[in-house]
Write a protein that holds these residues in place. Sequence first.
Motif, mmCIF file in Angstrom:
data_model
loop_
_atom_site.group_PDB
_atom_site.id
_atom_site.type_symbol
_atom_site.label_atom_id
_atom_site.label_comp_id
_atom_site.label_asym_id
_atom_site.label_seq_id
_atom_site.Cartn_x
_atom_site.Cartn_y
_atom_site.Cartn_z
ATOM 1 N N GLU A 229 -25.926 -44.561 0.479
ATOM 2 C CA GLU A 229 -24.990 -43.630 -0.139
ATOM 3 C C GLU A 229 -25.882 -42.341 -0.360
ATOM 4 N N PHE A 230 -27.211 -42.513 0.005
ATOM 5 C CA PHE A 230 -28.402 -41.151 -0.016
ATOM 6 C C PHE A 230 -28.284 -40.522 1.091
ATOM 7 N N LEU A 231 -27.335 -40.937 2.157
ATOM 8 C CA LEU A 231 -27.489 -40.216 3.454
ATOM 9 C C LEU A 231 -27.071 -38.864 3.198
ATOM 10 N N SER A 232 -27.533 -37.936 4.159
ATOM 11 C CA SER A 232 -27.114 -36.469 4.053
ATOM 12 C C SER A 232 -25.627 -36.323 4.366
ATOM 13 N N PRO A 233 -25.051 -35.288 3.578
ATOM 14 C CA PRO A 233 -23.845 -35.244 3.811
ATOM 15 C C PRO A 233 -23.420 -34.574 5.252
ATOM 16 N N GLY A 234 -24.409 -33.791 5.820
ATOM 17 C CA GLY A 234 -24.069 -33.449 7.124
ATOM 18 C C GLY A 234 -24.238 -34.534 8.173
ATOM 19 N N LEU A 235 -24.389 -35.641 7.900
ATOM 20 C CA LEU A 235 -24.346 -36.840 8.793
ATOM 21 C C LEU A 235 -23.390 -37.809 8.374
ATOM 22 N N TYR A 236 -22.137 -37.558 7.498
ATOM 23 C CA TYR A 236 -21.183 -38.230 7.011
ATOM 24 C C TYR A 236 -20.228 -38.767 8.110
ATOM 25 N N TYR A 237 -20.234 -37.703 9.031
ATOM 26 C CA TYR A 237 -19.389 -38.109 10.171
ATOM 27 C C TYR A 237 -19.695 -39.304 11.156
ATOM 28 N N LEU A 238 -21.027 -39.618 10.987
ATOM 29 C CA LEU A 238 -21.354 -40.706 11.668
ATOM 30 C C LEU A 238 -20.918 -41.961 10.885
ATOM 31 N N LEU A 239 -20.391 -41.951 9.774
ATOM 32 C CA LEU A 239 -19.973 -43.346 8.926
ATOM 33 C C LEU A 239 -18.380 -43.738 9.538
ATOM 34 N N ARG A 240 -17.916 -42.799 10.220
ATOM 35 C CA ARG A 240 -16.460 -43.205 10.460
ATOM 36 C C ARG A 240 -16.623 -44.360 11.619
ATOM 37 N N PRO A 241 -15.437 -45.208 11.097
ATOM 38 C CA PRO A 241 -15.536 -46.790 12.025
ATOM 39 C C PRO A 241 -15.035 -46.153 13.406
ATOM 40 N N GLU A 242 -14.380 -45.207 13.489
ATOM 41 C CA GLU A 242 -13.995 -45.050 14.880
ATOM 42 C C GLU A 242 -15.124 -44.664 15.914
ATOM 43 N N VAL A 243 -16.400 -43.944 15.375
ATOM 44 C CA VAL A 243 -17.468 -43.695 15.971
ATOM 45 C C VAL A 243 -18.031 -44.909 16.650
ATOM 46 N N TRP A 244 -17.836 -45.975 15.859
ATOM 47 C CA TRP A 244 -18.613 -47.114 16.178
ATOM 48 C C TRP A 244 -17.828 -48.011 16.939
ATOM 49 N N GLU A 245 -16.533 -48.091 16.962
ATOM 50 C CA GLU A 245 -15.571 -49.032 17.417
ATOM 51 C C GLU A 245 -14.944 -48.653 18.818
ATOM 52 N N GLU A 246 -14.942 -49.179 19.697
ATOM 53 C CA GLU A 246 -14.176 -48.845 20.920
ATOM 54 C C GLU A 246 -12.991 -49.091 20.808
ATOM 55 N N PRO A 247 -11.877 -47.954 21.339
ATOM 56 C CA PRO A 247 -10.464 -48.389 21.478
ATOM 57 C C PRO A 247 -10.254 -49.592 22.144
ATOM 58 N N LYS A 248 -9.371 -50.399 21.443
ATOM 59 C CA LYS A 248 -9.036 -51.722 21.930
ATOM 60 C C LYS A 248 -7.641 -51.631 22.955
ATOM 61 N N GLU A 249 -7.620 -51.957 23.968
ATOM 62 C CA GLU A 249 -6.573 -52.072 24.860
ATOM 63 C C GLU A 249 -6.288 -53.254 25.612
ATOM 64 N N ASN A 250 -5.167 -53.553 25.868
ATOM 65 C CA ASN A 250 -4.855 -54.832 26.643
ATOM 66 C C ASN A 250 -4.868 -54.551 28.134
ATOM 67 N N PHE A 251 -5.708 -55.078 28.681
ATOM 68 C CA PHE A 251 -5.815 -54.948 30.185
ATOM 69 C C PHE A 251 -5.016 -56.249 30.714
ATOM 70 N N GLU A 252 -4.309 -55.759 31.876
ATOM 71 C CA GLU A 252 -3.737 -57.092 32.514
ATOM 72 C C GLU A 252 -4.528 -57.334 33.825
ATOM 73 N N PHE A 253 -4.743 -58.698 34.050
ATOM 74 C CA PHE A 253 -5.633 -59.046 35.066
ATOM 75 C C PHE A 253 -4.708 -59.882 35.967
ATOM 76 N N PRO A 254 -5.124 -59.656 37.478
ATOM 77 C CA PRO A 254 -4.318 -60.342 38.593
ATOM 78 C C PRO A 254 -4.688 -61.704 38.267
ATOM 79 N N VAL A 255 -3.393 -62.594 38.688
ATOM 80 C CA VAL A 255 -3.206 -63.884 38.852
ATOM 81 C C VAL A 255 -4.010 -64.447 39.951
ATOM 82 N N LYS A 256 -5.201 -65.357 39.604
ATOM 83 C CA LYS A 256 -5.715 -65.833 40.807
ATOM 84 C C LYS A 256 -4.962 -66.863 41.613
#
Length: 418
Positions: A156-183
């Motif tokens: 909570e004592f983080l500098s306000p100028g670095l608050y944008y780094l707290l966003r969950p979207e910064v640390w989580e990669e977008p989840k996408e469903n990939f289709e894999f070929p049938v072996k």
Amino acid sequence: MKLKLFLIFLIGGCFFVAASSLAAGISDYEKVYDIDLEQDQLPTLEELKSFFYKQQVLYNPQYKSVFDLQGDFNPEFRQTIITYGMNEKRLKWPDEDAFLEVLASLPKEMYEYIGPALFSVPNMSEKILNMPGIKETKNRFPSRVADALKDIEDLEFLSPGLYYLLRPEVWEEPKENFEFPVKRKAFAKVVYDGEFYQNLRKLVPPEKYMENGNLAKTLTKSDLRTLNPTKNSLLTAKDVEAFINTLDGVEEWAKQNGNQMKVYQLTTMWLAYDAAAENFVAAPGMKDLVNPCQRLVQKASILGEELSLAKVVAKEGFTLNEWAYTCDKTLKAYRLSQIPRYMVLAIKRYKSGSDDDEIKKLSPKMQQVRYSTMQAIIEMYKAPLADVMEVRKHRKTLHDKFFKNDFKLVGTPIGGVD
């Protein structure tokens, strides 16, 4: 100026996944970040100082002492003073319109990560601080914090100028469903011939290629330096090794004669100069991220320090321009060799134009910011596969050198490295 660049970079980060471009945007900014060390006309140091001084002085008293007040008073200045004295309208804060456009283009969910930092800026415009959504964020910690950061002590004592780094979207990669070929079972088109492979083993004994084998070392193109490297020539592993050997010397050059401070001052003046040029780049600071070494050589030339820098890189057989081209090509290949998946997705969406309708909703100025920023990101990762393969051979050494210098080159962020 620093806060303005911070918000410009922040926009690029907030809209990585949603960023795209119109066809006109791609064509307009494709060559913006191109640098020609032989042909580019550079401003002189005196021109930059003169321009920057005029831009930064908000009030000119027309005198330095009371003795300068003798004689006729400046009639133009007198009229200006009278106008200010009779005008009850507030004076607009510098860059107020730019800040308002930036904030208007951001989703409301972003305000809690930006607002607290705005309240810490001296003399910030009251119009900006009283915006709906911004006003409520004063002295407030963001309500959404990434899971990877929640357990950090005293967060909570983080500098306000670095608050944008707290966003969950910064640390989580977008989840996408990939289709894999049938072996499915596949049958070899060529019948196995044991005699053929026995003869092959006689010609190429596998034992020689094992870890402790006695295979003689042969020279390849990768072991040779490139003669007269240019901006478009391919790298070799030996070129990369030679560039690595110059890094300590370049950083030592920055510590001599106050060169690093001179570069900082020149960068600030040049950014203001570029922002006011006819061929305006909405995010001029991105030029230094795309080609930091070529820009460093240009700055050294403007400062009159190109000879001292050339002596440093000459120890590895480089001319100043050859070193700059080799350096920037190495950095781009290094970035591309470890590009994260979310960045690949952002670049693909930008090139495909899948979000053109969202871009059209922005103001023309904000569209310029989006186009120039995203085009800069593309240029930062633009490298041929051959360069990437050569850089991979020294990637560990490069990482250690960059880590030692806080991933900066004479104070300029190298960019694109995690």
